[in-house]
Design an enzyme around this catalytic site. Structure first.
Site, mmCIF file in Angstrom:
data_model
loop_
_atom_site.group_PDB
_atom_site.id
_atom_site.type_symbol
_atom_site.label_atom_id
_atom_site.label_comp_id
_atom_site.label_asym_id
_atom_site.label_seq_id
_atom_site.Cartn_x
_atom_site.Cartn_y
_atom_site.Cartn_z
ATOM 1 N N CYS A 165 73.959 29.570 63.962
ATOM 2 C CA CYS A 165 72.963 29.941 64.971
ATOM 3 C C CYS A 165 73.499 30.934 65.994
ATOM 4 C CB CYS A 165 72.425 28.692 65.653
ATOM 5 S SG CYS A 165 71.769 27.498 64.464
ATOM 6 N N HIS A 305 71.544 27.836 75.248
ATOM 7 C CA HIS A 305 71.306 27.530 73.830
ATOM 8 C C HIS A 305 70.211 26.465 73.757
ATOM 9 C CE1 HIS A 305 72.095 27.444 69.614
ATOM 10 N NE2 HIS A 305 72.463 26.183 69.622
ATOM 11 N N GLU A 316 76.156 21.406 77.161
ATOM 12 C CA GLU A 316 76.040 22.755 77.701
ATOM 13 C C GLU A 316 75.874 22.750 79.215
ATOM 14 O OE1 GLU A 316 73.627 26.952 76.923
ATOM 15 O OE2 GLU A 316 72.902 25.102 75.979
ATOM 16 N N LYS A 337 63.769 28.122 73.815
ATOM 17 C CA LYS A 337 63.516 27.380 72.569
ATOM 18 C C LYS A 337 62.436 26.324 72.750
ATOM 19 C CE LYS A 337 68.005 27.846 70.225
ATOM 20 N NZ LYS A 337 68.803 28.580 71.229
ATOM 21 N N HIS A 342 63.748 26.842 67.346
ATOM 22 C CA HIS A 342 65.094 27.359 67.112
ATOM 23 C C HIS A 342 65.081 28.297 65.914
ATOM 24 C CE1 HIS A 342 69.243 27.867 66.945
ATOM 25 N NE2 HIS A 342 69.675 26.629 66.765
ATOM 26 N N PHE A 403 76.466 25.608 64.260
ATOM 27 C CA PHE A 403 77.202 24.616 63.479
ATOM 28 C C PHE A 403 78.530 25.211 63.044
ATOM 29 C CE2 PHE A 403 73.160 22.324 61.744
ATOM 30 C CZ PHE A 403 72.999 21.705 62.966
#
Length: 417
Positions: A165, A305, A316, A337, A342, A403
């Site tokens: 991502c 994110h 985060e 998002k 996403h 990931f």
């Protein structure tokens, strides 16, 4: 060596809440959710039966039917967004040194639907290997920038970054550095993804990554909310034209903002889970600030994110509190998002565009769907909840993680001659 200045001169977007830059921005500031029941296939037996698909979209409105058949959807999306960005930048293709114009693109997965369908068709047959001759060219992740360069004759660097991502954020940082070092005048960068497929939904469901709020899809993406239960899968593309400042100035280009730095780091922790204390995120934001030559107190806005996962959101925000200290409460933090879902490899691009538009218009889009306070989140942080807020933005950061522990952060600064 004196690094060259890099600016943004063109934008293009194809998203679940708007099929161009204007529509995308309107969707953002009005808090529109792009989540709805899946239409691409029968998802009745899936644990998650909704996603953020494109709306009112027909590829034939943009690309010749024959050409479109030779492209996976992720490449179609890349072509459409990059066309808009090139047009927005008013690039005169006949006057460019095309050897110094590159395409650096991001895709976390690439042609998943093409791969899925070819394998399904083979499995349904008698074992005879009958595959479409475009199977491999449609599937490979690097084909999107290849097609962009072929169409426009761009003969500079041409490749795809793949870091889950974080892919399109890494692409933008690579583009920034190629121009900074004088290797290119212009780079088309960004990312695209088209993973709303049987394999995509099934795979992410199997790892318990997706929200299962099937009774209320439009409220399922709820970053920072105590009742969040996973991310909502989205699709689309974002494109940016990065250009060397003197080159842009010489042709009288409009300038959205200056790209002043980028940072990268790794969590070195787990295949899919973030480090619980956000150590990699702390490192990537510090790296970005140092690379940009800006102080923590200079930052006005962070597009996080913020995927709406139980672990990721907390980690985060812990990292933001650690890096920015008392100044963190002065920063408008958000997660777009909550509206787009996403977009995986395209997330960094469309969220960087959201930050640039927030800077241009002096408005920070909201983090929608927040109703329940999470006691694990610092209550002093301004998460721009549920409603857009006016804000004079001089410096903005955009965070993107993937990931494998991949972290990327890019910094934009309001343009000043």
């Amino acid at each position: 060596m004196q690094l060259k200045r890099v600016v943004v001169t063109g934008l293009g977007a194809l998203t679940p809440i708007g099929n161009n830059i204007e529509e995308y921005w309107n969707g953002l500031v009005n808090g529109v959710s792009g989540a709805a029941p899946i239409t691409y296939f029968d998802a009745a037996k899936f644990k998650t039966r909704f996603a953020c698909e494109l709306k009112n979209f027909d590829v034939k409105d943009y690309i010749d039917r024959k050409e479109a058949r030779r492209m996976d959807r992720f490449t179609q999306y890349a072509m459409i967004a990059s066309d808009e960005a090139i047009k927005d930048a008013e690039l005169n293709l006949d006057q460019l040194n095309k050897y110094k114009v590159g395409v650096i693109w991001g895709a976390g997965i690439g042609g998943l639907e093409t791969f899925q369908n070819e394998v399904i068709n083979f499995a349904a047959g008698d074992g005879t290997p009958k595959f479409n001759p475009f199977f491999i060219p449609k599937m490979i992740a690097d084909i999107a920038p290849g097609n962009i360069s072929i169409k426009n004759g761009f003969m500079g660097p041409n490749y795809t970054t793949v870091s889950a991502c974080a892919s399109s954020a890494n692409a933008m940082i690579d583009a920034l550095n190629y121009i900074r070092l004088g290797h290119c005048d212009v780079i088309v960068t960004g990312g695209s993804e088209a993973a709303v497929t049987i394999a995509g939904m099934g795979g992410f469901n199997a790892m318990h990554a997706l929200s299962k709020r099937n009774e209320s899809p439009e409220t399922a993406s709820r970053p920072f909310d105590a009742e969040r239960d996973g991310f909502v899968l989205g699709e689309g593309a974002g494109a940016l034209i990065l250009e060397e400042y003197e080159h842009a100035k010489a042709r009288g280009a409009k300038i959205y903002a200056e790209v002043v730095g980028g940072g990268m780091s790794s969590d070195a922790h787990h295949m899919t889970a973030p480090h619980p204390e956000g150590l990699g995120v702390i490192a990537v934001m510090k790296n970005c600030l140092e690379n940009a030559g800006i102080n923590p107190e200079d930052v006005d806005h962070i597009n996080t994110h913020g995927t709406s996962t139980p672990l990721g959101d907390v980690a985060e925000l812990k990292a933001i509190s650690e890096v920015f200290g008392d100044h963190a409460k002065n920063i408008n933090i958000n997660s777009t998002k909550s509206m787009t879902g996403h977009l995986l490899g395209a997330a960094g691009a469309i969220e960087a565009i959201a930050s640039l538009l927030a800077m241009k218009h002096g408005i920070v889009p909201p983090t929608i769907n927040h109703s329940t306070v999470d006691d694990n989140i610092n209550p002093d942080l301004n998460l721009t909840l549920n409603k857009a807020q006016e804000k004079d933005i001089n410096v903005a950061l955009s965070n993107t993680f993937g990931f494998g522990g991949h972290n990327a952060c890019i910094a934009f600064k309001k343009y000043k001659q």
